[in-house]
Structures are given as structure tokens and as C-alpha cells.
Design a protein around this motif. Structure first.
Motif, PDB file in Angstrom:
ATOM      1  N   TYR A 279       8.901   8.926   0.818  1.00  0.00           N
ATOM      2  CA  TYR A 279       7.622   8.525   1.283  1.00  0.00           C
ATOM      3  C   TYR A 279       7.875   6.871   1.581  1.00  0.00           C
ATOM      4  CZ  TYR A 279       5.581  12.468  -1.366  1.00  0.00           C
ATOM      5  OH  TYR A 279       5.119  13.998  -1.585  1.00  0.00           O
TER       6      TYR A 279
ATOM      7  N   LYS B 111       0.752  -1.102   0.035  1.00  0.00           N
ATOM      8  CA  LYS B 111      -0.043   0.040  -0.094  1.00  0.00           C
ATOM      9  C   LYS B 111       0.815   1.366   0.074  1.00  0.00           C
ATOM     10  CE  LYS B 111      -3.848   2.163   2.475  1.00  0.00           C
ATOM     11  NZ  LYS B 111      -4.833   2.141   3.753  1.00  0.00           N
TER      12      LYS B 111
ATOM     13  N   PRO C 151       0.988   5.575  -0.080  1.00  0.00           N
ATOM     14  CA  PRO C 151       0.572   6.871   0.636  1.00  0.00           C
ATOM     15  C   PRO C 151      -0.622   7.260  -0.301  1.00  0.00           C
ATOM     16  CG  PRO C 151       2.889   7.212   0.108  1.00  0.00           C
ATOM     17  CD  PRO C 151       2.416   6.176  -0.530  1.00  0.00           C
ATOM     18  N   GLN C 152      -1.598   8.061   0.291  1.00  0.00           N
ATOM     19  CA  GLN C 152      -2.979   8.395  -0.261  1.00  0.00           C
ATOM     20  C   GLN C 152      -2.562   9.315  -1.854  1.00  0.00           C
ATOM     21  OE1 GLN C 152      -5.430  10.989   1.914  1.00  0.00           O
ATOM     22  NE2 GLN C 152      -7.039  10.936   0.529  1.00  0.00           N
ATOM     23  N   GLY C 153      -3.224   8.630  -2.799  1.00  0.00           N
ATOM     24  CA  GLY C 153      -3.200   9.179  -4.142  1.00  0.00           C
ATOM     25  C   GLY C 153      -1.989   8.610  -4.933  1.00  0.00           C
ATOM     26  N   TRP C 154      -1.283   7.678  -4.210  1.00  0.00           N
ATOM     27  CA  TRP C 154      -0.500   6.760  -5.177  1.00  0.00           C
ATOM     28  C   TRP C 154      -1.067   5.411  -5.832  1.00  0.00           C
ATOM     29  CZ3 TRP C 154       5.494   6.521  -4.450  1.00  0.00           C
ATOM     30  CH2 TRP C 154       5.831   7.922  -4.164  1.00  0.00           C
ATOM     31  N   ARG C 155      -0.555   5.253  -6.934  1.00  0.00           N
ATOM     32  CA  ARG C 155      -1.191   4.036  -7.520  1.00  0.00           C
ATOM     33  C   ARG C 155      -0.229   2.836  -7.065  1.00  0.00           C
ATOM     34  NH1 ARG C 155      -0.105   2.103 -12.865  1.00  0.00           N
ATOM     35  NH2 ARG C 155       0.811   4.022 -13.373  1.00  0.00           N
TER      36      ARG C 155
END
Length: 693
Positions: A517, A476, A478-482
Motif C-alpha cells: 500500500y 494520508k 488508503p481508504q479505511g486506514w487510520r
């Protein structure tokens, strides 16, 4: 003992303090012998009862009262959190004693509540006695000791084997050993830290032997901590003098300091044992200069080295995470093991360390320590750790408080600057525990340009003797990462010794900011007995943007990573000290520079160049703030190849031009090394550093 200075490290300051002239020694009325020291003490008003006549002590005299410090002392010392500030006072010390009881630290084994420098008035009284500082301790030292004792704890105090203490705040004990020891005993002191400042050049062994004999003469059991910074190799002679001895200079609350001290203390394992311990200095856990991961490593390594564990943070302000580290009873049990063995280093290569510590009853504590700034796989075997041949082994993870089993291999991907500690047993009951499953990455992910896609490979391997069932791997971002799998992420059964390899693709969103990140890699499985195990590993990744076309100063670009030996790497100023922004304008050999990077050996700064840059150039040298001291060398590395080397430069040298071709390189590293004589004063400037792209 004193606060660190960016120009004068404490060990160097102490050497200067002890290197006073023979004329001053004579003025002070001191000689190198213990009899003369006692004569001077009597002349100063100590009185014959406080300084009974005795012949010179034998260097092979018995240790101080038998039975003390059978395991490394555990407790508290205020210095690392307060130094000589006004908040070091009676209320603080009583508050610490209260918290020892309330927070379970006493029950976990911590027992000493110790004062450090600045507890006394600057001068002795008319009778040559030490006088407690009226503002800090208005009720005197005995009242504080009595309060500590009322909590079922023990009380410690500080002085120096010199004419003044290290902070110059109060008189030292040189020439007053018997009088001071008697005062300490009368106050109810249970522990003495005896420092090394302002020693007037008197032989170290003799100074510490004299205080040993003075403590013995009181008849009170007092743990004796020799703090002469390892300058005279006390591990070779102090086992018959004190119960513990400092092996290094002072620790500070930065990763590099802790790491340097660990590396100095680790090779001295054969000198430690019940009643005589190597002391790599007090704990910094909780003081704010390191991450919790780094503090867990600090605490783990000190425990593996059977080090004294003196808490150095103000527990009145400590976070739950700090208490969780300090009160980990399973790790404390390693430090306090009755066998009293310090861990041996089994391997250390590429920042990967393996330590093994024999424990009473036949188990071994095994630590896998990763000193680097990226996750690394570290491995050993039960056999190499010193355990007998067995059909299987129980692995007790002392931070996760979890049991698994292994067929013999002990391996894990250890987070950056992290440490895993296992208690390993040749346990016939090993089949009742789930198999140990190792999860990691195939290789470090390269920096990924924002808006583009990158690949990552993960590996999951069964180290046990039974299959891992219903295995599921997740990744998984961070938010917004694909983040998407490319290959299967599940396996119904992973047999012993088998590996599940999974490929992934991921991409930071177009609007992401450059920087570090984390992707979170998870593994979930169950044992044949139905026990469910879940693990998670943080995988650092770096979102980057290519440098602009033309010439760019390095200080105007964002590095991928930056590590430094003292404080953070600074932009357009010298490194100064431990805090960000505390430097001065760059200056080498009297020449000022408006742009550049302030560093301190050892230092490693990595930039993403993405194959778009052709050259790097800088003016390098030791910053003038060191006063012509220090020695360093500068290196430039392009995609793992060294492309420039300045050679050794000292504080007396002018700036030297370093230039290198970096054509086609994806990353460029700027490295500073010490000049071969340690890192004191190694303030190193990459002045006018620039890339042509």
C-alpha cells in the motif's frame, strides 16, 4: 534485434550466428578484406558502377560527412514495439510521421523515422539488389521516404553487416556494401542502422569501415549507426567510423534490462561527444513492461548519458503519460545540449546514484537516481557537481518544471526506481526563488500486521538560504486506514538548515488484504515572497499476516516484495520468460518438483515471518530449461544477516539442499545472484521451499 527468448538471450544468439565455420565463409565467397568484399559484390551482380575500386580504408579516415549528429540523433524505430509482425508496414511508418508533427514531437526535436529488420524480401533480385517486401511496402521504400521527407522529417533504414539480418528475414549487406549504400542513397535514406548478425567471422572493424566508405562514396549525408553490441569495444575505435555505436546487447521492456544497460554504458562517458555517441539502445518508454516512474527514470538516464533517443513504442497507441515523458523539452534539452558531454557518475552506493552532466553556458544537470525498491534519500552538493562557489544556486526541477534555490546542498528522498533531474545554476537571482525543502522518512517502515498499529517518522528540512514559512506536513493512508500525528505537524517558520521532525501512527483495518500500500506524505509552505510550494511523496508500506503454524510452502505464502532479473517470480513453475505464467514445471538435474519458486538472477524475495518461524529449507539449482547452462548462487537472509549460502551452482549440477535457522527473524529474504559470469541462462529454482513456523 530479435525477440527475447527465455533460453537464449539475444546477445548469445548473435554470437552463435556470427561464429559459423571457415568452410561456410569460403562457400559464401567472403574474405576479411574490403577489396575482396567488393569483388564478391561485383560477382553477385552489383556491377562496377556500384562498387568502384578503392584501396583498403585507413582506420584513421575522417568521420562520415562532417556536421552530422552534432547532438545525439532523435527519432523513432519500430523494432521494440513490432519486431517482424505484420503491423510493421507502410501505413504504420506514415502514421508515425504524421504523429511526429501532430503531437509536437517534431517541434521537440525528434526528426528520424526509421525502419528496422524485415522491410525487405528474403532474397535479392537477379541484379543483386534489395527488394522491398511487397506486402509491407507495396509502393516501395522511396515512396515512404518521400512521405517522411514531405513532413520535414528524415528517413532511416536497417541492414546487417552479415550475410543475413538478425531476424533471418532478409539479406545482409556483407559483400554488397557499395550496392546497398547506393540503393539507400537513391531512396533518400538519411540514417543507417548496421547490425552484426551472421557476420561469418569477418573482422568487425573492417566490416564497419567498408560500409562507412560505401556510404561516403554515395555523396549523400547519412548518419551511420554501428550496432555490434559493444562486443569489440567500438567506443575505442569507432569515432572515425560511425556517428554512434551500440555499447551493449539489446534492451527489453523490463526494469532489470534497462538497469543493466545503464550500468554498462554509464562508465563510458569520456568516449562520447559531438558526432560520436555511445548508444545504449532504443527507448522502451510506453511499451507497457515498466511503470511510468520507471519509464521516467529510463528517459532521464538516457538523456543524462547523451544517448540517441529513438522512440520504440507505437505512437498510434501511446498514452498521454507516454507523450508527456517523450516530449519533456527540459529533459530533452539535457540530452541535446550543444556541449555534447555525457554525464559522469559522481556516486553509486546502495542503489543511490548521483550523475552530473556539464551543460553549455556553465550550468550542470544533476540526476538523483534510486534503483532500489524503496524510497531513499540521495544527496550531493553543487560543488561536487562541478559548479563554482556561489552565495546560492537555482534548482530547476525538470520533471516538475519548478524553480527553487539552495545554499549548495542538493538532496531529496527519491521514490523507488525513480529519478529526479535538476538543472543547477550559480544564479545571482537565486533569492527570487522559494527555498528548496526536502521531505522524507526517518527510516523504512517495517511491515505492519493487519489490525495492529505501527509508527512512522518524517523529516522536513530547509535546504535554502531563506526561511520556509507556514509549513504544514500531512500524511494520508488508503481508504479505511487510520493515520494520526503524534507530534506537531506545523511550523510558522523553518529557518535555513533546520528540520521539522514529525511522528505518526497508522494501522490497516482488520479486513485489509495482505500486500503493498502507499501512504502519501505532503509538504506545503510558502516563501518570504509569498510563493506557495506543495510536494507529495509516496511512502510504501506493507500490510502482512503472520505465517500459519506448522510447515508452509513459500509458494503458498504472499511475499512482501519480489524482484526478478527476467520476468516475474513464478509459483510452482520455472521463470520461463518475461510474462507471468509462461514457465514449465520445476526440474533440476532431471528431478521434478511440484512446489517451489521460479526465479532468475538477480532476484530478491522477502517474506514476513514475524518472529514466528524457526527454519527455512529448499532444494536449489538451475532449472533444466536452460539446457545445462547458467550459473547462480542462492542466499538466505534473516533480518539483514546472511544465514545460508549455496555457493556457485551451474546448469550441470544436481539440486542442493539449503537450510537455515531463521528463529526470531521478522523478515526472511531469498536472494539469487549470478555466478560471476553475467546473467544469461540464470534460471534459478527454489524447489520445495518451505518454512517451519
Amino acid at each position: 534485434m530479435r525477440p527475447h527468448s527465455p533460453l537464449t538471450p539475444p546477445r548469445a544468439r548473435r554470437r552463435m550466428a556470427g561464429a559459423l565455420s571457415a568452410a561456410l565463409l569460403c562457400t559464401a565467397g567472403l574474405t576479411a578484406g574490403p577489396a575482396a568484399a567488393r569483388t564478391a559484390e561485383a560477382a553477385a551482380g552489383a556491377g562496377p558502377a556500384a562498387a568502384p575500386a578503392r584501396g583498403p580504408a585507413s582506420p584513421h579516415a575522417p568521420r562520415l560527412p562532417d556536421g552530422l549528429a552534432k547532438t545525439p540523433p532523435m527519432g523513432f524505430n519500430n523494432w521494440n514495439s513490432t519486431h517482424c509482425r505484420a503491423d510493421f508496414n507502410e501505413a504504420m511508418i506514415k502514421g508515425i510521421a504524421d504523429l511526429f508533427v501532430e503531437k509536437g514531437l517534431k517541434a521537440a526535436g525528434y526528426e528520424y523515422v526509421n525502419l528496422d529488420d524485415c522491410w525487405a524480401e528474403p532474397e535479392r533480385d537477379a541484379n543483386g539488389k534489395l527488394v522491398p517486401n511487397a506486402a509491407r511496402f507495396p509502393n516501395g521504400i522511396k515512396a515512404v521516404a518521400d512521405y517522411v521527407h514531405s513532413k520535414g522529417l528524415k528517413f532511416g533504414i536497417y541492414t546487417s553487416a552479415g550475410t543475413r539480418t538478425c531476424a533471418q528475414a532478409m539479406p545482409g549487406a556483407l559483400g554488397h556494401e557499395y550496392s546497398d549504400a547506393r540503393q539507400f542513397a537513391d531512396w533518400g535514406v538519411d540514417y543507417l542502422k548496421y547490425d552484426n548478425c551472421n557476420n561469418q567471422g569477418v573482422d568487425a572493424k573492417q566490416r564497419y569501415i567498408t560500409m562507412r566508405d560505401a556510404l561516403k562514396a554515395t555523396g549523400r549525408p547519412i548518419v551511420y549507426s554501428i550496432c555490434e553490441w559493444g562486443e569489440n569495444k567500438p567506443w575505442e575505435w569507432a569515432a572515425d567510423v560511425g556517428h554512434l555505436w551500440r555499447t551493449t546487447g539489446d534492451i527489453s521492456d523490463v526494469w532489470e534490462s534497462m538497469l543493466t544497460i545503464f550500468k554498462a554504458n554509464a562508465p563510458l562517458a569520456r568516449y562520447a561527444g559531438p558526432g560520436h555517441w555511445n548508444d545504449p539502445d532504443m527507448l522502451e518508454v510506453g511499451n507497457g513492461g515498466m511503470t511510468d516512474t520507471e519509464y521516467r527514470s529510463h528517459f532521464s538516464l538516457w538523456s543524462m548519458m547523451a544517448a540517441p533517443l529513438l522512440i520504440g513504442t507505437d505512437l498510434r497507441k501511446a498514452t498521454p503519460a507516454t507523450y508527456e515523458i517523450l516530449a519533456n523539452r527540459e529533459v530533452l534539452a539535457v540530452d541535446q545540449d550543444a556541449l555534447g558531454k555525457q554525464a559522469e557518475v559522481l556516486a553509486s552506493e546502495g542503489g543511490r546514484w548521483v550523475l552530473s552532466k556539464p551543460l553549455a553556458g556553465g550550468d550542470r544537470a544533476v540526476a538523483l537516481f534510486n534503483e532500489s525498491d524503496r524510497p531513499q534519500r540521495i544527496a550531493t552538493t553543487a560543488k561536487d557537481a562541478g559548479l563554482p562557489q556561489a552565495g546560492g544556486y537555482r534548482l530547476r526541477d525538470l520533471w516538475k518544471h519548478r524553480d527553487t534555490h539552495t545554499g549548495g546542498e542538493i538532496a531529496a528522498t527519491v521514490p523507488a526506481r525513480g529519478t529526479l533531474v535538476y538543472r543547477v545554476s550559480a544564479d545571482r537571482q537565486w533569492p527570487q526563488y522559494p527555498p528548496a525543502v526536502e521531505t522524507g522518512i526517518a527510516r523504512d517502515p517495517a511491515p505492519v500486521e493487519i489490525g495492529t498499529e505501527a509508527r512512522l517518522g518524517t523529516l522536513t528540512r530547509n535546504l535554502g538560504q531563506a526561511p520556509a514559512l507556514d509549513v504544514k506536513i500531512g500524511l494520508k493512508g488508503p481508504q479505511g486506514w487510520r493515520v494520526e500525528p503524534v507530534t506537531p505537524t506545523e511550523d510558522a517558520a523553518l529557518p535555513p538548515g533546520r528540520t521539522l521532525a514529525t511522528a505518526w501512527k497508522f494501522a490497516p483495518p482488520a479486513g485489509a488484504k495482505p500486500g503493498a500500500y502507499e501512504l502519501t506524505l505532503t509538504t506545503d509552505y510558502r516563501s518570504p515572497r509569498g510563493q506557495r510550494v506543495t510536494d507529495a511523496l509516496a511512502v510504501p508500506v506493507y500490510a502482512v499476516v503472520p505465517p500459519p503454524a506448522g510447515t508452509s510452502y513459500a509458494s503458498d505464502l504472499t511475499p512482501v516484495t519480489a524482484t526478478n532479473g527476467w520476468g516475474p517470480v513464478e509459483r510452482d513453475m520455472s521463470v520461463g520468460g518475461p510474462q507471468a505464467g509462461d514457465g514449465v514445471p520445476l526440474r533440476i538435474g532431471g528431478v521434478p518438483f511440484a512446489k517451489g519458486l521460479g526465479a532468475h538472477a538477480p532476484s530478491d524475495i522477502t517474506y514476513y515471518t514475524g518472529g514466528r518461524c524457526s527454519t527455512f529449507a529448499a532444494q536449489v539449482g538451475v532449472d533444466d530449461e536452460t539446457g545445462d547452462r547458467g550459473s547462480v548462487s542462492f542466499e538466505v537472509w534473516a533480518d539483514g544477516q546472511r544465514v545460508a549460502d549455496s555457493g556457485k551452482l551451474t546448469g550441470t549440477d544436481p539440486a542442493k539442499t539449503v537450510s537455515a535457522s531463521v528463529a526470531g527473524a521478522g523478515t526472511v529474504r531469498l536472494v539469487v545472484l549470478d555466478g560471476g559470469d553475467g546473467v544469461q541462462f540464470d534460471h534459478a529454482d527454489w524447489a520445495d521451499a518451505r518454512f517451519s513456523c
